[in-house]
Design a protein around this motif. Structure first.
Motif, short mmCIF file in Angstrom:
data_model
loop_
_atom_site.label_atom_id
_atom_site.label_comp_id
_atom_site.label_asym_id
_atom_site.label_seq_id
_atom_site.Cartn_x
_atom_site.Cartn_y
_atom_site.Cartn_z
N ALA A 1 41.26 45.74 41.80
CA ALA A 1 40.58 45.45 40.54
C ALA A 1 39.15 45.01 40.83
N CYS A 2 38.32 45.08 39.79
CA CYS A 2 36.94 44.60 39.86
C CYS A 2 36.75 43.56 38.76
N HIS A 3 36.11 42.48 39.08
CA HIS A 3 35.85 41.44 38.09
C HIS A 3 34.93 42.00 37.00
N PRO A 4 35.17 41.66 35.73
CA PRO A 4 34.36 42.24 34.66
C PRO A 4 32.93 41.75 34.61
N SER A 5 32.61 40.60 35.19
CA SER A 5 31.24 40.09 35.10
C SER A 5 30.70 39.59 36.42
N ARG A 6 31.34 39.93 37.51
CA ARG A 6 30.86 39.57 38.83
C ARG A 6 30.98 40.79 39.74
N ASP A 7 30.16 40.85 40.76
CA ASP A 7 30.24 41.94 41.73
C ASP A 7 31.32 41.59 42.76
N GLU A 8 32.54 41.52 42.27
CA GLU A 8 33.65 41.02 43.06
C GLU A 8 34.84 41.96 42.95
N LEU A 9 35.40 42.30 44.09
CA LEU A 9 36.60 43.13 44.17
C LEU A 9 37.80 42.26 44.52
N GLY A 10 38.93 42.54 43.87
CA GLY A 10 40.16 41.84 44.19
C GLY A 10 41.20 42.79 44.74
N PHE A 11 41.88 42.38 45.82
CA PHE A 11 42.92 43.19 46.46
C PHE A 11 44.15 42.32 46.70
N ARG A 12 45.29 42.87 46.37
CA ARG A 12 46.56 42.23 46.75
C ARG A 12 47.41 43.29 47.44
N VAL A 13 47.71 43.04 48.71
CA VAL A 13 48.51 43.96 49.52
C VAL A 13 49.85 43.28 49.78
N GLU A 14 50.93 43.99 49.46
CA GLU A 14 52.28 43.48 49.68
C GLU A 14 53.04 44.48 50.55
N SER A 15 53.42 44.05 51.75
CA SER A 15 54.12 44.98 52.65
C SER A 15 54.62 44.26 53.90
N PRO A 16 55.81 44.59 54.33
CA PRO A 16 56.24 44.07 55.64
C PRO A 16 55.39 44.60 56.79
N ALA A 17 54.65 45.69 56.54
CA ALA A 17 53.78 46.25 57.59
C ALA A 17 52.66 45.29 57.97
N LEU A 18 52.36 44.32 57.08
CA LEU A 18 51.33 43.34 57.42
C LEU A 18 51.74 42.49 58.61
N GLY A 19 53.02 42.37 58.80
CA GLY A 19 53.49 41.59 59.95
C GLY A 19 53.62 42.40 61.21
N SER A 20 53.34 43.67 61.12
CA SER A 20 53.47 44.52 62.32
C SER A 20 52.23 45.35 62.57
N GLY A 21 51.07 44.78 62.20
CA GLY A 21 49.81 45.40 62.62
C GLY A 21 48.93 45.98 61.54
N LEU A 22 49.38 46.01 60.28
CA LEU A 22 48.54 46.54 59.21
C LEU A 22 47.48 45.50 58.85
N VAL A 23 46.21 45.89 58.91
CA VAL A 23 45.09 45.00 58.59
C VAL A 23 44.12 45.76 57.69
N VAL A 24 43.17 45.01 57.14
CA VAL A 24 42.09 45.60 56.35
C VAL A 24 40.80 45.47 57.16
N GLY A 25 40.11 46.58 57.32
CA GLY A 25 38.83 46.58 58.01
C GLY A 25 37.69 46.82 57.04
N ILE A 26 36.55 46.21 57.32
CA ILE A 26 35.33 46.44 56.54
C ILE A 26 34.25 46.88 57.50
N ASP A 27 33.65 48.03 57.22
CA ASP A 27 32.57 48.55 58.06
C ASP A 27 31.32 48.70 57.21
N PHE A 28 30.17 48.39 57.82
CA PHE A 28 28.90 48.41 57.10
C PHE A 28 27.96 49.45 57.71
N PRO A 29 27.41 50.33 56.89
CA PRO A 29 26.50 51.36 57.40
C PRO A 29 25.03 50.98 57.18
#
Length: 718
Positions: A177-205
């Protein structure tokens, strides 16, 4: 009307990767476009085709209205080297042209200055956010083959996207989701894979000078990324600076590379609930715009929800709070302003048209409602280096007023005041009064060298039209006083640009009409049909504004409007221009705009325009048209009281009239979405439903009589 049912029956659900049709969340100032994982895990799977010699890009962008960058030139560049004197009825007039040319989408023979001036400043991709697998010391990208059993739904009513899929045998659920009045993104990840190596990466160009790719990954040494102890990444690219603040609980946040971050849950948690807030830095090219939008960083986890939203902060994490704010905002959006429902109509065209109408409201709200006129591809990906085209502004924004959402038009209309002085200098250098609005620009309003853009004139009346729509929606003195300067300065140029002859007041040469097929003869073109009618109508509107404010009339405005030369007619139909070849049957059939986009004026004979519409429909080169040409034909047909032709035009089977599953109007591989087509559709159907001044009295006059058309909250067109 049950608006929730109307909206939700057009939710976008996808169960396989469609490389042309990713979905986005956003708020007009900021947007995030995602793949089937709910993040930007698979950018190569959503390509933007190469244009000429420029490389391909991706549809998965993260962009903000304030996010701009310029590559430092080796030496200062200005427009002087591209300025050419053109003969005009007043004598030689300087125009910013090009030493080079544009042939088959390739810029050929351009000077170093022209190349830089056309590409800078350009919009930035602020960061790429995607899943990765980190296991046994290996950091591995996820491929499309890793994703199975996928389902993704964009719920239009709440403005949130839910993505579910299986990864390495484990279920993953992502809410975005994106906040309606802020430049803010919201993420909710639900998964047992988070305990076995699933991560979120952010790369900047780094910033890119490419036509449509806002990210350059080949220059890691040209920019810097520093993550501080407060989980704020400080970004610096030459004179552009911005920050990205990470908020959440029980997170592990670390910098894993020169321009890479990693977000993972603590211990073996199966939930990752976080937000990312993008903040413009002080000074430089990344600067916040002057409106009510909050671009500043949110406080850390536990910040209060937007008071205006009425949302009580939940006990969930930062990402869930963003989703809650979005879920409170979007029902208010959908229940305000106008609505059109066609579902009760038996004609199968009605359901497809209703789908396009609903989805076009969503994509224009998140891409076109910001503090700058939008680029043709909005905040999804770059087109023309992210620079925006002022002749397209009407197509992006006019519908907001007709749909009674004028507050979404006003921020970009106010931007014109910021470039008044620069536009006044352009007019003065050419010997004209008032202001001459540029064409292809960035936030500073500086023109780009071009063989086309600087010769266009049809953007000149647009601010008058848009201001008039704002006044019609809210007819009070405050609107008049706020935009009077823009209206009057525009009109002053228009009156001085028209020159008097024995036939009346004429336009050009030189010029390029809205139908750009005549660029090769720009030094000879005169009196395009649409522009003649637009000049008359807009000057009369500007005169009405003076009367409403109790000001004395400007005699020249009335004189020019009352004595515009009559458009040229060939074989009983309106020609595009009044010199040979009169009409080339490619590109926009813009002569139709003279009675369609515009109401009736004294210059246009409806019988001749009816013949002109029939002539266009008979054998125009549809492959060369663009997405807004179909709404043009619909508006012309509606005003000529031919509703069947209006509906047929909106749904004509043609490549550039394609509306994808995500609602975007696809044009070509290198222009994979085209928001003027969506805005034009909304303008046309508003006119067809609510009617126009002195139009037919029947309900929904632009729709066939046997259609069941429910509408409410629309504003009648001029």
């Amino acid at each position: 009307m049950d608006r929730e049912d109307l909206v939700r029956r057009h939710n976008v659900t996808q169960q396989e990767l469609d490389p042309r049709s990713p979905v986005s969340v956003g708020n007009g100032e900021f947007a995030f476009t995602m793949d089937l994982t709910g993040l930007q895990t698979l950018p190569a799977s959503y390509p933007v085709g190469a244009r000429g010699e420029l490389p391909a890009g991706t549809l998965l962008g993260t962009q903000a209205q304030w996010g701009w960058h310029s590559v430092p030139p080796e030496s200062p560049h200005d427009l002087a080297g591209s300025t050419v004197l053109y003969d005009s009825p007043r004598g030689p007039v300087p125009y910013v042209d090009m030493v080079g040319d544009i042939v088959n989408d390739r810029e050929t023979g351009t000077s170093a200055a022209e190349t830089w001036l056309r590409a800078n400043p350009h919009r930035l991709d602020l960061g790429r956010i995607g899943f990765r697998m980190v296991r046994d010391g290996l950091d591995r990208a996820i491929t499309p083959e890793d994703i199975t059993q996928a389902t993704q739904t964009l719920d239009l009513w709440s403005g949130t996207v839910t993505s579910t899929f299986t990864l390495a045998g484990q279920q993953v659920k992502v809410t975005t989701a994106c906040h309606p009045s802020r430049d803010e993104l919201g993420f909710r990840v639900e998964s047992p894979a988070l305990g076995s190596g699933l991560v979120v990466g952010i790369d900047f160009p780094y910033g890119s000078e490419s036509w449509h790719d806002a990210a350059d990954w080949s220059k890691p040494g040209a920019h810097s990324t520093v993550l501080d102890g407060q989980w704020v990444a400080h970004r610096e690219l030459d004179d552009s600076r911005y920050d990205v603040a990470i908020a959440g609980e029980e997170l592990v946040v670390e910098q894993t590379g020169l321009h890479s971050l990693r977000i993972a849950p603590q211990s073996q948690s199966t939930v990752l609930d976080f937000s990312l807030t993008f903040t413009p830095g002080e000074g430089g090219d990344c600067t916040p715009r002057g409106n009510n939008h909050q671009s500043g960083a949110a406080p850390a986890a536990g910040f209060d929800a937007d008071p205006a939203s009425g949302v009580v902060p939940s006990s969930d994490g930062a990402g869930s709070r963003v989703a809650a704010a979005a879920a409170a905002h979007w029902p208010r959006f959908w229940t305000s302003g106008g609505a059109i429902e066609l579902n009760a109509t038996n004609d199968p065209r009605a359901k497809e048209l209703e789908r396009r109408i609903v989805l076009s409201q969503y994509v224009t709200a998140i891409n076109c409602a910001g503090s700058l006129p939008p680029q043709e591809t909005g905040l999804v990906c770059n087109s023309w280096r992210g620079r925006f085209h002022l002749e397209m502004h009407w197509w992006h924004a006019a519908h907001f007023a007709l749909w009674n959402r004028t507050e979404l038009l006003l921020p970009s209309l106010r931007w014109y005041s910021s470039i008044l002085e620069a536009s006044r200098q352009t007019a003065k250098q050419q010997g004209f009064e008032g202001v001459r609005w540029p064409k292809q620009v960035g936030p500073d309003g500086r023109e780009s060298p071009s063989t086309i853009g600087t010769f266009l004139i049809w953007q000149q009346p647009h601010p008058i039209y848009l201001a008039e729509l704002a006044y019609r929606a809210t007819p009070d003195r405050e609107v008049l006083e706020e935009f009077a300067g823009i209206v009057f300065e525009s009109a002053a140029f228009m009156a001085s640009f028209a020159h008097s002859t024995g036939r009346g007041f004429e336009l050009g040469p030189p010029l390029v009409p809205a139908q750009e097929s005549y660029v090769f003869m720009r030094g000879e073109v005169s009196n395009p049909t649409f522009e003649l009618a637009y000049w008359q109508w807009a000057l009369r509107v500007a005169a009405q504004w003076r009367e409403r404010l109790g000001l004395d009339p400007v005699p020249l405005w009335d004189e020019v409007a009352d004595n515009m030369v009559t458009p040229h007619v060939t074989d009983g139909v309106y020609a595009a221009i009044d010199v040979e070849p009169f009409t080339i049957r490619t590109d926009h059939p813009s002569m139709l705009c003279a009675l369609g986009v515009l109401p009736r004026t004294g210059l246009i004979d409806p019988a001749i325009m009816k013949a002109t519409l029939a002539d266009v429909l008979a054998d125009w080169d549809w492959a060369s048209t663009w997405g807004w040409d179909y709404p043009v034909m619909a508006m012309t047909a509606a005003r000529l009281e031919d509703p069947e032709a209006a509906v047929d035009a909106l749904l004509m089977t043609a490549g550039k009239n394609t509306v994808l599953a995500n609602g975007h109007n696809r044009q070509t591989d290198s222009l994979p979405l085209y928001l003027p087509g969506n805005g034009g559709l909304l303008t046309a159907v508003a006119l067809m439903a609510a009617g126009w001044d002195n139009g037919p009295a029947r309900h929904a006059p632009g729709f066939p009589a046997d259609w069941t058309v429910k509408w409410e909250g629309l504003v009648q067109a001029p």
